[in-house]
Design a protein around this motif. Sequence first.
Motif, PDB file in Angstrom:
ATOM      1  N   SER A  98      76.226  45.342 123.829  1.00  0.00           N
ATOM      2  CA  SER A  98      76.618  44.080 123.202  1.00  0.00           C
ATOM      3  C   SER A  98      77.917  44.222 122.437  1.00  0.00           C
ATOM      4  O   SER A  98      78.741  43.294 122.413  1.00  0.00           O
ATOM      5  CB  SER A  98      75.507  43.593 122.271  1.00  0.00           C
ATOM      6  OG  SER A  98      74.330  43.305 122.993  1.00  0.00           O
ATOM      7  N   ILE A 111      75.746  39.126 119.212  1.00  0.00           N
ATOM      8  CA  ILE A 111      74.304  39.116 118.951  1.00  0.00           C
ATOM      9  C   ILE A 111      73.971  38.831 117.491  1.00  0.00           C
ATOM     10  O   ILE A 111      72.825  38.522 117.160  1.00  0.00           O
ATOM     11  CB  ILE A 111      73.647  40.435 119.393  1.00  0.00           C
ATOM     12  CG1 ILE A 111      74.274  41.634 118.676  1.00  0.00           C
ATOM     13  CG2 ILE A 111      73.723  40.588 120.896  1.00  0.00           C
ATOM     14  CD1 ILE A 111      73.591  42.970 118.986  1.00  0.00           C
ATOM     15  N   ALA A 292      75.524  38.426 129.463  1.00  0.00           N
ATOM     16  CA  ALA A 292      76.431  38.264 128.321  1.00  0.00           C
ATOM     17  C   ALA A 292      77.633  37.411 128.678  1.00  0.00           C
ATOM     18  O   ALA A 292      78.041  36.516 127.923  1.00  0.00           O
ATOM     19  CB  ALA A 292      76.876  39.635 127.821  1.00  0.00           C
TER      20      ALA A 292
END
Length: 357
Positions: A98, A111, A292
């Motif tokens: 992430s 996130i 993502a």
Amino acid sequence: MKRVILYVLYISLLAGCGAPAAGSGEEPETVQLIAMDTVMTFAAYGDRAAEAVVQAAEEMERMERILSRTLPNSEVARLNAVGSAHTGPEVQRLAEASSHYREATGGAFDITVAPVVSAWGFTTDSFQVPSDAELAKLLPLVDGSAVRVDESGTVTLGPGQSIDLGGIAKGYASDLTAALYASAGIERGKAELGGNVLAWGTRPDGKPWRVGIKDPARPDDGNAFAGIVELEDSVAITSGGYQRFFEENGTRYHHIIDPSTGYPAESGLTSVTVVAKADGSGTRLNGAMCDAYSTALFIMGEDRALDFWRTHQARTDYEDAFDLVLVTEDGRVVVTAGLSDRFEPSEDSGYVYETAS
């Protein structure tokens, strides 16, 4: 919450990976369950197919117990509660991935947007429009650069922060499924994980799987598609404002929050589908990447998304190529060049179709 696994024969014609070819004489071993707040279906062909789909379903339940931030005893929930904790390899790996995707997208994927998502009620389905004052208080917490993973496996958040891996978890689930299928010697199969699809190998007739991209303008019509893409050994992951939303005072608010504003993204797009090759080795997270990027590129909007795709394709330091299908608010479907020969427009959709290069 009780989790129920249903052992059923599940054949999807288009909404997902497609059905076995007529007359192929082959039927899949299939498991369906509810996990990660969505219906998941795993299908596989071959001698170890039954074993593989059951293992995949069990792995999804295990991942939910680890990655869900709404289950009080999950690793993510415990991390959010204390701010720093030693976690298992899954949380570590996704936290690190992430961070990479946040940097690559200039913060469009982050996130640490979790507190803002909660303020809108998307975590609990108690929907509300937060005040500007509340968002102003929460936005400084949105900074993924503050998340640290050390060599011991300890994940540390910034003061007051919490994380939500929902924007990457189901993509990661497709990576895990590909690795399971590969290790079991499965040569053809499929997995439908909400808006995410793993097309493994080919159909029994040797032709590519046909994956329908839902028409965001007709989300309740199971047979309404913006187009169909033919795939093999690939993942296709879609993010769209139609997937989860609420209305208040005549305004619709969807769940894809722009980390820079704290509000649902207003980008001129209604859905983004990211397609990449599936990797069964377990070393690359192409599904997580697609998950993502589908969120980030939805937030970016058409022009920035296509610029990002072009830059990504041109750079040699990126390991994995991807392609896009963008559906716009003004009635267009934009397909990047790598998919153009595998994309079939939907004749009754009313969209204008374009190819980007």
